[in-house]
Design a protein around this motif. Structure first.
Motif, PDB file in Angstrom:
ATOM      1  N   GLU A 113       0.824  -1.208   0.000  1.00 28.35           N
ATOM      2  CA  GLU A 113       0.000   0.000   0.000  1.00 28.35           C
ATOM      3  C   GLU A 113       0.858   1.258   0.000  1.00 28.35           C
ATOM      4  N   SER A 118      -4.826   1.261  -1.115  1.00 33.22           N
ATOM      5  CA  SER A 118      -5.398   0.886   0.172  1.00 33.22           C
ATOM      6  C   SER A 118      -5.213  -0.602   0.430  1.00 33.22           C
ATOM      7  N   VAL A 119      -5.558  -1.006   1.650  1.00 36.04           N
ATOM      8  CA  VAL A 119      -5.504  -2.424   1.987  1.00 36.04           C
ATOM      9  C   VAL A 119      -6.441  -3.210   1.076  1.00 36.04           C
ATOM     10  N   SER A 120      -7.627  -2.680   0.830  1.00 39.61           N
ATOM     11  CA  SER A 120      -8.580  -3.387  -0.034  1.00 39.61           C
ATOM     12  C   SER A 120      -8.039  -3.543  -1.456  1.00 39.61           C
ATOM     13  N   GLY A 134       0.979  -6.459   3.254  1.00 34.35           N
ATOM     14  CA  GLY A 134       0.046  -5.501   3.839  1.00 34.35           C
ATOM     15  C   GLY A 134      -1.390  -5.966   3.728  1.00 34.35           C
ATOM     16  N   HIS A 141      -3.775  -4.081  12.522  1.00 28.73           N
ATOM     17  CA  HIS A 141      -4.615  -3.156  11.764  1.00 28.73           C
ATOM     18  C   HIS A 141      -5.061  -3.762  10.442  1.00 28.73           C
ATOM     19  N   GLN A 142      -5.266  -5.074  10.452  1.00 28.45           N
ATOM     20  CA  GLN A 142      -5.743  -5.793   9.264  1.00 28.45           C
ATOM     21  C   GLN A 142      -4.838  -5.597   8.048  1.00 28.45           C
ATOM     22  N   ASP A 144      -2.838  -2.973   7.447  1.00 33.94           N
ATOM     23  CA  ASP A 144      -2.494  -1.581   7.175  1.00 33.94           C
ATOM     24  C   ASP A 144      -1.194  -1.199   7.892  1.00 33.94           C
ATOM     25  N   SER A 146       0.164   1.759   7.955  1.00 31.85           N
ATOM     26  CA  SER A 146       0.202   3.197   8.267  1.00 31.85           C
ATOM     27  C   SER A 146       0.457   3.501   9.740  1.00 31.85           C
ATOM     28  N   ASN A 182      -3.823   8.564   6.144  1.00 36.40           N
ATOM     29  CA  ASN A 182      -3.663   7.453   7.080  1.00 36.40           C
ATOM     30  C   ASN A 182      -2.511   7.660   8.062  1.00 36.40           C
ATOM     31  N   GLY A 288       6.536   1.630   8.411  1.00 33.97           N
ATOM     32  CA  GLY A 288       5.574   0.907   7.593  1.00 33.97           C
ATOM     33  C   GLY A 288       6.192  -0.255   6.847  1.00 33.97           C
TER      34      GLY A 288
END
Length: 354
Positions: A113, A118-120, A134, A141-142, A144, A146, A182, A288
């Motif tokens: 990311e 984004s994560v998605s 990521g 943070h699933q 993420d 950031s 983020n 990160g």
């Protein structure tokens, strides 16, 4: 113009261009240096004004990732991907095509990311290639990274404040944050919890509102860099420090999460003339990538929290070398990074004796 003659080309190993007619994807992947391992770095999506602007960005960002990963002590090389386009117009087909592009490099580049993604988006890319990180559902943070980036900037800021102002805490200081995305939002929360007075700006109203809810004062983006502050923290796009903006700054320290904050390396000399300490971004914002590497290589047994905290010690070595040798902190950070790349991450006896 040839990539080889581009002013930002630095013996990059690969610069690969890709266009997918079906999805409309236009992207570039640059691998700067893979001597420490396969290249890892984020995938950025931005509506660049020209192809040349995108090329300049991916070359600079991938070089920065080589330095960042080496300074963080990670056995990975430096790479980056940029997608030319508006993130709001991206579709599942966009991310699928990007996954195919990453897959075509057979693991030489691992994506993650970044700004505009984004994560998605990474989860959709992961449906087409395993060379993505990521996306861990077990991470705090699933997936993420950031919050880890923000935490690293926080530790770096404490060390930078110690060097610039001679105090071992942040309480009572005023920090101006440029960008409450983020990373900027998480940094804002950490600073306010530490007793810092935070103000800042973000043209995105939702981001600004989120920061305001945390306790930050929101100011006009055009005025931010002209206001008095103890620390200026750029947390948006890069190249925001140039001759004009440096002349307006009313601070003694620049320390933030944005990549490539200096429009050109010589801008740091202008900061020095004004007695403004610059904490090199690639030495500051590695939290990160430490998190992302840990997710991608769990068998490496990375202690994420401990390695993020180590950013302070690395930055201290950079500042010590710069001060002892009369060079910029940026030059000192590049020197240390290159030593680590050339010596396979073998701990140097001391940067001061290098």
């Amino acid at each position: 113009m040839s990539v080889f003659s581009n002013r930002n080309f630095d013996q990059h190993e690969n610069v690969v261009f890709h266009e997918c007619r079906a999805s409309g994807l236009k992207a570039i992947i640059a691998i700067h240096d893979s001597r420490l391992g396969p290249a890892m770095g984020g995938c950025r999506m931005f509506p660049y004004s020209s192809d040349e602007a995108a090329i300049n960005d991916v070359l600079r960002l991938s070089q920065g990732m080589t330095y960042k990963n080496a300074l963080a002590g990670l056995a990975i090389g430096g790479g980056k991907a940029v997608i030319i386009g508006n993130p709001r117009e991206a579709t599942a087909a966009t991310w699928g095509a990007m996954g195919d592009f990453v897959q075509s490099l057979s693991g030489r580049y691992i994506t993650a990311e970044d700004s505009g993604t984004s994560v998605s988006a990474m989860q959709l890319i992961a449906q087409r290639t395993p060379y993505v990180t990521g996306v861990s559902s077990t991470q705090a943070h699933q997936g993420d990274p950031s919050p880890s980036t923000a935490k690293g900037v926080y530790f770096a800021m404490k060390e930078s404040v110690r060097v610039r102002y001679g105090q071992n805490h942040l309480s009572g200081l005023t920090v101006g944050i440029q960008g409450f995305g983020n990373v900027g939002r998480h940094l804002c929360k950490l600073l306010i919890e530490a007793g810092v007075s935070v103000f800042g700006a973000d043209p995105n109203q939702d981001n600004a509102d989120s920061a305001r809810a945390l306790g930050a004062k929101i100011v006009d983006p055009g005025l931010l860099m002209t206001l008095p502050m103890d620390v200026f923290a750029p947390c948006a796009m890069g190249a925001i420090l140039n001759s004009d903006t440096v002349a307006k700054l009313q601070t003694g320290l620049v320390c933030g999460a944005a990549n490539n904050q200096l429009a050109t390396p010589d801008v740091e000399l202008e900061l020095m003339k004004r007695e403004i300490l610059y904490a090199p971004d690639f030495a500051v914002n590695s939290g990160g990538i430490i998190d992302a590497f840990s997710q991608y290589s769990p068998t490496a047994n990375i202690n994420v929290e401990q390695q993020i905290a180590e950013i302070s010690n690395t930055l201290a070595a950079v500042f010590d070398y710069a001060n002892a040798n009369g060079v910029t902190a940026g030059s000192a950070a590049v020197k240390l990074a290159k030593l680590r790349v050339e010596n396979g991450l073998t701990p140097e006896k001391s940067l001061l004796s290098a």
